[in-house]
Design an enzyme around this catalytic site. Structure first.
Site, PDB file in Angstrom:
ATOM      1  N   GLY A 149       0.846  -1.193   0.000  1.00  0.00           N
ATOM      2  CA  GLY A 149       0.000   0.000   0.000  1.00  0.00           C
ATOM      3  C   GLY A 149       0.876   1.235   0.000  1.00  0.00           C
ATOM      4  O   GLY A 149       2.065   1.167   0.329  1.00  0.00           O
ATOM      5  N   GLN A 151       2.706   9.969   2.077  1.00  0.00           N
ATOM      6  CA  GLN A 151       4.023   9.309   2.221  1.00  0.00           C
ATOM      7  C   GLN A 151       5.015   9.764   1.147  1.00  0.00           C
ATOM      8  O   GLN A 151       6.212   9.517   1.287  1.00  0.00           O
ATOM      9  CB  GLN A 151       3.869   7.787   2.164  1.00  0.00           C
ATOM     10  CG  GLN A 151       3.155   7.206   3.390  1.00  0.00           C
ATOM     11  CD  GLN A 151       3.036   5.705   3.303  1.00  0.00           C
ATOM     12  OE1 GLN A 151       2.140   5.192   2.620  1.00  0.00           O
ATOM     13  NE2 GLN A 151       3.934   5.005   3.953  1.00  0.00           N
ATOM     14  N   CYS A 156       5.393  -0.467   7.800  1.00  0.00           N
ATOM     15  CA  CYS A 156       5.103   0.820   7.154  1.00  0.00           C
ATOM     16  C   CYS A 156       6.346   1.255   6.398  1.00  0.00           C
ATOM     17  O   CYS A 156       7.455   1.225   6.947  1.00  0.00           O
ATOM     18  CB  CYS A 156       4.746   1.859   8.212  1.00  0.00           C
ATOM     19  SG  CYS A 156       4.325   3.457   7.494  1.00  0.00           S
ATOM     20  N   LEU A 157       6.148   1.686   5.158  1.00  0.00           N
ATOM     21  CA  LEU A 157       7.293   2.103   4.348  1.00  0.00           C
ATOM     22  C   LEU A 157       7.935   3.381   4.905  1.00  0.00           C
ATOM     23  O   LEU A 157       9.075   3.679   4.570  1.00  0.00           O
ATOM     24  CB  LEU A 157       6.852   2.301   2.892  1.00  0.00           C
ATOM     25  CG  LEU A 157       6.322   1.020   2.214  1.00  0.00           C
ATOM     26  CD1 LEU A 157       5.755   1.355   0.840  1.00  0.00           C
ATOM     27  CD2 LEU A 157       7.408  -0.052   2.106  1.00  0.00           C
ATOM     28  N   HIS A 201      -4.930   1.049   7.423  1.00  0.00           N
ATOM     29  CA  HIS A 201      -3.581   1.627   7.590  1.00  0.00           C
ATOM     30  C   HIS A 201      -3.398   2.818   6.633  1.00  0.00           C
ATOM     31  O   HIS A 201      -2.901   3.874   7.028  1.00  0.00           O
ATOM     32  CB  HIS A 201      -2.563   0.516   7.304  1.00  0.00           C
ATOM     33  CG  HIS A 201      -1.125   0.925   7.384  1.00  0.00           C
ATOM     34  ND1 HIS A 201      -0.258   0.429   8.338  1.00  0.00           N
ATOM     35  CD2 HIS A 201      -0.376   1.763   6.609  1.00  0.00           C
ATOM     36  CE1 HIS A 201       0.940   0.950   8.155  1.00  0.00           C
ATOM     37  NE2 HIS A 201       0.893   1.763   7.096  1.00  0.00           N
ATOM     38  N   GLU A 202      -3.821   2.644   5.375  1.00  0.00           N
ATOM     39  CA  GLU A 202      -3.612   3.721   4.382  1.00  0.00           C
ATOM     40  C   GLU A 202      -4.524   4.912   4.653  1.00  0.00           C
ATOM     41  O   GLU A 202      -4.110   6.070   4.504  1.00  0.00           O
ATOM     42  CB  GLU A 202      -3.830   3.191   2.957  1.00  0.00           C
ATOM     43  CG  GLU A 202      -2.911   2.055   2.527  1.00  0.00           C
ATOM     44  CD  GLU A 202      -1.445   2.286   2.791  1.00  0.00           C
ATOM     45  OE1 GLU A 202      -1.012   3.452   2.786  1.00  0.00           O
ATOM     46  OE2 GLU A 202      -0.728   1.288   3.042  1.00  0.00           O
ATOM     47  N   HIS A 205      -3.100   7.052   7.203  1.00  0.00           N
ATOM     48  CA  HIS A 205      -2.057   7.968   6.690  1.00  0.00           C
ATOM     49  C   HIS A 205      -2.674   9.284   6.209  1.00  0.00           C
ATOM     50  O   HIS A 205      -2.066  10.345   6.352  1.00  0.00           O
ATOM     51  CB  HIS A 205      -1.312   7.332   5.509  1.00  0.00           C
ATOM     52  CG  HIS A 205      -0.136   6.477   5.894  1.00  0.00           C
ATOM     53  ND1 HIS A 205       0.923   6.949   6.635  1.00  0.00           N
ATOM     54  CD2 HIS A 205       0.155   5.173   5.613  1.00  0.00           C
ATOM     55  CE1 HIS A 205       1.814   5.971   6.801  1.00  0.00           C
ATOM     56  NE2 HIS A 205       1.372   4.884   6.192  1.00  0.00           N
TER      57      HIS A 205
HETATM   58  O1  K1U Z   1       1.502   2.268   3.998  1.00  0.00           O
HETATM   59  C1  K1U Z   1       2.557   1.689   4.000  1.00  0.00           C
HETATM   60  O2  K1U Z   1       3.506   2.151   4.614  1.00  0.00           O
HETATM   61  C2  K1U Z   1       2.706   0.377   3.258  1.00  0.00           C
HETATM   62  C3  K1U Z   1       2.635  -0.820   4.177  1.00  0.00           C
HETATM   63  C4  K1U Z   1       1.210  -1.316   4.199  1.00  0.00           C
HETATM   64  C5  K1U Z   1       0.811  -2.319   5.243  1.00  0.00           C
HETATM   65  C6  K1U Z   1       1.571  -3.422   5.534  1.00  0.00           C
HETATM   66  C7  K1U Z   1       1.137  -4.347   6.480  1.00  0.00           C
HETATM   67  C8  K1U Z   1      -0.064  -4.172   7.114  1.00  0.00           C
HETATM   68  C9  K1U Z   1      -0.804  -3.056   6.834  1.00  0.00           C
HETATM   69  C10 K1U Z   1      -0.389  -2.136   5.890  1.00  0.00           C
HETATM   70  C11 K1U Z   1       3.599  -1.871   3.609  1.00  0.00           C
HETATM   71  O3  K1U Z   1       3.445  -2.306   2.528  1.00  0.00           O
HETATM   72  S1  K1U Z   1       4.912  -2.393   4.625  1.00  0.00           S
HETATM   73  C12 K1U Z   1       5.726  -3.636   3.636  1.00  0.00           C
HETATM   74  C13 K1U Z   1       4.971  -4.915   3.591  1.00  0.00           C
HETATM   75  O4  K1U Z   1       4.112  -5.164   4.403  1.00  0.00           O
HETATM   76  C14 K1U Z   1       5.267  -5.915   2.530  1.00  0.00           C
HETATM   77  C15 K1U Z   1       6.320  -5.772   1.674  1.00  0.00           C
HETATM   78  C16 K1U Z   1       6.556  -6.712   0.697  1.00  0.00           C
HETATM   79  C17 K1U Z   1       5.756  -7.815   0.579  1.00  0.00           C
HETATM   80  C18 K1U Z   1       4.715  -7.998   1.443  1.00  0.00           C
HETATM   81  C19 K1U Z   1       4.448  -7.039   2.421  1.00  0.00           C
HETATM   82 ZN    ZN Z   2       2.354   3.070   6.363  1.00  0.00          ZN
END
Ligand code: K1U
Ligand code: ZN
Length: 171
Positions: free
Chosen positions: A46, A51, A94-95, A136-137, A140
């Site tokens: 996401g 972000q 979270c990125l 989560h998004e 944000h």
């Molecule tokens: O919003 C963001 O920062 C993105 C976040 C979203 C998220 C992850 C987990 C639960 C709720 C919301 C991410 O994508 S973190 C990275 C991640 O979870 C992932 C990366 C590569 C493959 C699979 C998952």
């Molecule tokens: Zn996030």
């Protein structure tokens, strides 16, 4: 298309409430594609416009497990209109807080209303990872980070780990 730099905590732009999109013009549709490219490259499931430093209510996500079967979602002005089921705890990342994960409690199911890239109003009923990622998004867009859902102790531990990781990477 372009890869956009992702802001990290404690950038104050991550704490602002994003403004609704009034006009779905070519700039918005191009931004959606850039955000998807950025999300896939990160990699993530996401990404919300704040972000990447854009204070607008725009979200992209794709929780499909296989790269060959991508199912991108593009959401403009998304809002949770209903929640349901139990409150369940599952790991989130979270990125904007790279490599930090913690269990977060959220409603199991959500109904989200949004505009698609043609400006059509749509609704999505989600559970599991999609419901979690949508919440989560949308957080944000309101300047809320998943760490805000943790106890003070857990939040401080996670932020210390992030700090240590940054110091190690800086050499
Ligand atoms: O919003 C963001 O920062 C993105 C976040 C979203 C998220 C992850 C987990 C639960 C709720 C919301 C991410 O994508 S973190 C990275 C991640 O979870 C992932 C990366 C590569 C493959 C699979 C998952
Ligand atoms: Zn996030």
């Amino acid at each position: 298309m372009a890869l956009l730099p992702i802001l990290e905590v404690p950038d104050p732009r991550l704490r602002q409430k994003a403004a609704p999109v009034r006009d779905i013009d070519p700039e918005v549709t191009a931004l959606l594609e850039d955000m998807l490219e950025t999300m896939y490259a990160a990699p993530g499931i996401g990404l919300a416009a704040p972000q990447i430093g854009i204070s607008r209510r725009i979200v992209v996500l794709d929780v499909s497990p296989k790269e060959e079967e991508r199912r991108p979602l593009r959401l403009i002005n998304p809002e949770v209109v209903e929640t349901g089921g139990e409150v369940v705890e599952a790991e989130e990342g979270c990125l904007s807080l790279p490599n930090q994960y913690a269990p977060v409690k959220r409603p199991e199911r959500v109904r989200v209303r949004y505009l698609d890239e043609q400006g059509e109003e749509r609704e999505i009923d989600a559970d599991g990872l999609l419901a979690r990622c949508l919440q989560h998004e949308i957080d944000h867009l309101d300047g809320v980070l998943f760490t805000d859902h943790l106890s003070r102790l857990k939040r401080e531990m996670l932020l210390k780990k992030l700090d240590k990781q940054r110091r190690q990477r800086a050499g």
